[in-house]
Scaffold this motif. Structure first.
Motif, PDB file in Angstrom:
ATOM      1  N   GLY A 121       0.635  -1.321   0.322  1.00 47.06           N
ATOM      2  CA  GLY A 121       0.067   0.198  -0.003  1.00 47.06           C
ATOM      3  C   GLY A 121       0.948   1.678  -0.251  1.00 47.06           C
ATOM      4  O   GLY A 121       1.195   2.174  -1.087  1.00 47.06           O
ATOM      5  N   LEU A 122       1.881   1.558   0.553  1.00 41.29           N
ATOM      6  CA  LEU A 122       2.182   2.742   1.440  1.00 41.29           C
ATOM      7  C   LEU A 122       3.357   2.635   0.224  1.00 41.29           C
ATOM      8  O   LEU A 122       4.201   4.001  -0.033  1.00 41.29           O
ATOM      9  CB  LEU A 122       2.761   3.012   2.689  1.00 41.29           C
ATOM     10  CG  LEU A 122       2.465   3.073   3.459  1.00 41.29           C
ATOM     11  CD1 LEU A 122       2.445   3.566   4.878  1.00 41.29           C
ATOM     12  CD2 LEU A 122       0.666   3.901   3.117  1.00 41.29           C
ATOM     13  N   ALA A 127       5.367   5.771  -4.659  1.00 36.53           N
ATOM     14  CA  ALA A 127       5.791   6.057  -6.171  1.00 36.53           C
ATOM     15  C   ALA A 127       4.728   7.286  -6.902  1.00 36.53           C
ATOM     16  O   ALA A 127       5.186   7.559  -8.010  1.00 36.53           O
ATOM     17  CB  ALA A 127       5.542   4.873  -7.321  1.00 36.53           C
ATOM     18  N   SER A 128       3.786   8.124  -6.549  1.00 37.08           N
ATOM     19  CA  SER A 128       2.863   8.697  -6.980  1.00 37.08           C
ATOM     20  C   SER A 128       3.164  10.365  -6.377  1.00 37.08           C
ATOM     21  O   SER A 128       3.397  11.075  -6.282  1.00 37.08           O
ATOM     22  CB  SER A 128       1.554   9.152  -6.946  1.00 37.08           C
ATOM     23  OG  SER A 128       1.542   8.857  -5.496  1.00 37.08           O
ATOM     24  N   ARG A 129       4.940  10.028  -4.945  1.00 39.60           N
ATOM     25  CA  ARG A 129       5.530  11.030  -4.837  1.00 39.60           C
ATOM     26  C   ARG A 129       6.860  11.964  -5.084  1.00 39.60           C
ATOM     27  O   ARG A 129       7.069  11.047  -6.267  1.00 39.60           O
ATOM     28  CB  ARG A 129       5.454  11.144  -3.797  1.00 39.60           C
ATOM     29  CG  ARG A 129       4.238  11.213  -2.004  1.00 39.60           C
ATOM     30  CD  ARG A 129       4.496  10.169  -0.940  1.00 39.60           C
ATOM     31  NE  ARG A 129       3.485   9.783  -0.437  1.00 39.60           N
ATOM     32  CZ  ARG A 129       2.052  10.570   0.362  1.00 39.60           C
ATOM     33  NH1 ARG A 129       2.649  12.004   0.547  1.00 39.60           N
ATOM     34  NH2 ARG A 129       1.308  10.562   0.937  1.00 39.60           N
ATOM     35  N   ARG A 133      11.591  12.134  -1.869  1.00 47.58           N
ATOM     36  CA  ARG A 133      10.594  11.173  -0.840  1.00 47.58           C
ATOM     37  C   ARG A 133      10.365   9.680  -0.973  1.00 47.58           C
ATOM     38  O   ARG A 133      10.419   8.938   0.358  1.00 47.58           O
ATOM     39  CB  ARG A 133       9.176  11.861  -0.915  1.00 47.58           C
ATOM     40  CG  ARG A 133       9.212  13.307  -0.008  1.00 47.58           C
ATOM     41  CD  ARG A 133       7.729  13.796  -0.562  1.00 47.58           C
ATOM     42  NE  ARG A 133       7.146  12.765   0.574  1.00 47.58           N
ATOM     43  CZ  ARG A 133       5.794  13.862   1.410  1.00 47.58           C
ATOM     44  NH1 ARG A 133       5.525  15.314  -0.228  1.00 47.58           N
ATOM     45  NH2 ARG A 133       4.891  13.456   2.169  1.00 47.58           N
ATOM     46  N   GLN A 134      10.278   9.458  -2.283  1.00 43.35           N
ATOM     47  CA  GLN A 134      10.084   8.314  -2.083  1.00 43.35           C
ATOM     48  C   GLN A 134      11.139   7.392  -2.044  1.00 43.35           C
ATOM     49  O   GLN A 134      11.414   6.237  -1.119  1.00 43.35           O
ATOM     50  CB  GLN A 134       9.816   7.774  -3.615  1.00 43.35           C
ATOM     51  CG  GLN A 134       9.364   5.775  -4.240  1.00 43.35           C
ATOM     52  CD  GLN A 134       9.457   5.810  -5.456  1.00 43.35           C
ATOM     53  OE1 GLN A 134       9.215   6.654  -5.954  1.00 43.35           O
ATOM     54  NE2 GLN A 134       9.010   4.761  -5.905  1.00 43.35           N
ATOM     55  N   LEU A 247      -5.430  -0.259  -8.829  1.00 45.65           N
ATOM     56  CA  LEU A 247      -3.954  -0.826  -7.856  1.00 45.65           C
ATOM     57  C   LEU A 247      -2.779  -0.177  -7.740  1.00 45.65           C
ATOM     58  O   LEU A 247      -2.056  -0.953  -8.148  1.00 45.65           O
ATOM     59  CB  LEU A 247      -3.809  -2.644  -8.815  1.00 45.65           C
ATOM     60  CG  LEU A 247      -4.544  -3.614  -8.390  1.00 45.65           C
ATOM     61  CD1 LEU A 247      -4.426  -4.622  -8.978  1.00 45.65           C
ATOM     62  CD2 LEU A 247      -4.943  -3.941  -6.857  1.00 45.65           C
ATOM     63  N   GLY A 248      -3.590   0.891  -7.728  1.00 47.32           N
ATOM     64  CA  GLY A 248      -2.595   1.851  -8.536  1.00 47.32           C
ATOM     65  C   GLY A 248      -2.196   2.871  -9.834  1.00 47.32           C
ATOM     66  O   GLY A 248      -2.076   2.214 -10.455  1.00 47.32           O
ATOM     67  N   GLU A 249      -1.850   4.234  -9.871  1.00 51.14           N
ATOM     68  CA  GLU A 249      -1.580   4.670 -10.450  1.00 51.14           C
ATOM     69  C   GLU A 249      -0.268   4.455 -11.257  1.00 51.14           C
ATOM     70  O   GLU A 249       1.240   4.514 -11.091  1.00 51.14           O
ATOM     71  CB  GLU A 249      -1.833   6.169 -10.447  1.00 51.14           C
ATOM     72  CG  GLU A 249      -2.924   6.543  -9.995  1.00 51.14           C
ATOM     73  CD  GLU A 249      -4.187   6.669 -11.275  1.00 51.14           C
ATOM     74  OE1 GLU A 249      -3.981   6.561 -12.097  1.00 51.14           O
ATOM     75  OE2 GLU A 249      -5.114   7.150 -10.726  1.00 51.14           O
ATOM     76  N   PRO A 250       0.112   4.534 -12.906  1.00 48.06           N
ATOM     77  CA  PRO A 250       0.910   4.414 -13.215  1.00 48.06           C
ATOM     78  C   PRO A 250       2.540   5.215 -12.786  1.00 48.06           C
ATOM     79  O   PRO A 250       2.288   6.738 -12.219  1.00 48.06           O
ATOM     80  CB  PRO A 250       0.871   5.015 -15.131  1.00 48.06           C
ATOM     81  CG  PRO A 250      -0.348   4.552 -14.925  1.00 48.06           C
ATOM     82  CD  PRO A 250      -1.254   5.269 -13.444  1.00 48.06           C
ATOM     83  N   ALA A 251       3.516   4.775 -12.950  1.00 42.21           N
ATOM     84  CA  ALA A 251       4.952   5.330 -12.512  1.00 42.21           C
ATOM     85  C   ALA A 251       5.702   5.148 -13.416  1.00 42.21           C
ATOM     86  O   ALA A 251       5.429   3.799 -13.688  1.00 42.21           O
ATOM     87  CB  ALA A 251       4.882   4.872 -10.892  1.00 42.21           C
ATOM     88  N   PRO A 252       6.642   5.407 -13.843  1.00 41.19           N
ATOM     89  CA  PRO A 252       7.856   5.200 -14.711  1.00 41.19           C
ATOM     90  C   PRO A 252       8.971   4.084 -14.202  1.00 41.19           C
ATOM     91  O   PRO A 252       8.946   3.990 -12.630  1.00 41.19           O
ATOM     92  CB  PRO A 252       8.742   5.988 -14.827  1.00 41.19           C
ATOM     93  CG  PRO A 252       8.508   7.991 -14.337  1.00 41.19           C
ATOM     94  CD  PRO A 252       7.305   6.631 -13.526  1.00 41.19           C
TER      95      PRO A 252
END
Length: 317
Positions: A121-122, A127-129, A133-134, A247-252
């Motif tokens: 979860g977290l 990955a959206s931050r 921070r990630q 299940l989450g937004e896309p990230a590279p």
């Protein structure tokens, strides 16, 4: 939000179960044991065997979560709990040892709290931050896992090489698993196809076999009660208007590669500590702390159901 038609439903479901299975196998087995072996073949073999069980448990938890409408950290935590009780209550049966304590440890305290909420979860929401921070999140997780690993020299043989192989080798699959989950898109919650109930049915059958083989031992009744209660809480947290589970937004991919900071840091902390003979009794503190924290989170979800139109309890932001 991505369309539910970005991938065939069966492929999406299987991909989600496998991707989640990779994440939780690493979190629940490799992070937990810290040093299994310095032989890559042994670690890879054990990971593959464990993944088979965890993927089925993840598929069953996915079905119940999708149907419940739960989102955000509530879904990650309760899904981890359902998965943990499936593994510990059906696959291996450790849930009934030291009953009722082990209904909480490890299914709720580790599988739900650490594997479900922290790693799935977290970590996925991180990955959206921003990248710093990630990275900080994964570094802190690695330090925490490394500190936990200092408990093991007092219990069994460990080695720095074993920690490196155990923590890092399977972790190479984490970025791939996260990218795969982003290919799933939305899992619709209405009119679930029959094949989404195969995994729950297999686990239920396994529990019946275990119950009969035990001579109908009463503690085994805790499994359907626990899973049923978790599903009921998930329904209370769900929004009837939600179209399904995202299940989450896309990230590279480069952002998901930052996840490798956690096992690298944990292996370094553990290896340095073990090399100077550190054997810190962190176990009791982790047992008590994670158990109380997981029970507190569960109570939070029970006493405060989600209101209609209210944002999900942590969309991960």
């Amino acid at each position: 939000m991505r369309s539910a038609t970005t991938a065939p439903p069966l492929r999406s479901y299987l991909l989600a179960a496998l991707g989640l299975g990779v994440l939780v196998t690493w979190a629940s087995e490799n992070l937990f044991w810290s040093s299994i072996s310095a032989d890559p073949a042994v670690v890879a073999g054990q990971f593959a065997v464990a993944l088979a069980a965890y993927a089925v448990a993840a598929a069953a938890a996915l079905t119940l979560l999708v149907r419940s409408g739960a989102q955000g950290w509530a879904a990650a935590f309760l899904g981890g709990a359902m998965l943990g009780w499936a593994v510990e209550g059906v696959v291996v049966g450790t849930m009934y040892d030291a009953f009722p304590w082990q209904v909480v440890w490890t299914p709720l305290a580790w599988h739900a709290l650490v594997s479900g909420l922290v790693v799935v979860g977290l970590a996925r929401s991180a990955a959206s931050r921003s990248a710093p921070r990630q990275a900080l999140y994964w570094l802190l997780l690695g330090i925490g896992v490394g500190a936990w690993a200092l408990y093991w020299p007092g219990e069994r043989a460990v080695s720095a090489a074993g920690a490196t192989v155990t923590l890092l080798l399977p972790a190479l699959a984490l970025p791939v698993a996260n990218v795969a989950l982003e290919r799933v898109g939305l899992l619709p919650r209405d009119r679930l196809p029959w094949w989404m109930w195969v995994a729950p049915a297999l686990l239920a059958l396994g529990w019946v076999v275990r119950l009969v083989a035990s001579g109908f031992t009463p503690p085994l009744l805790a499994w359907p009660v626990a899973v049923g209660a978790a599903y009921a809480v998930a329904r209370r947290q769900g929004d009837p208007a939600t179209p399904g589970l995202l299940l989450g937004e896309p990230a590279p991919l480069r952002r998901h590669l930052l996840a490798l900071l956690a096992p690298a840091t944990a292996a370094t902390v553990a290896g340095l500590g073990w090399s100077v003979g550190l054997a810190v009794p962190t176990g009791p503190a982790v047992y008590v702390g994670t158990s109380l924290a997981s029970l507190a989170l569960l109570a939070r979800l029970v006493v405060r159901p989600r209101r209609a139109g209210e944002p999900a309890l942590t969309e991960g932001r």
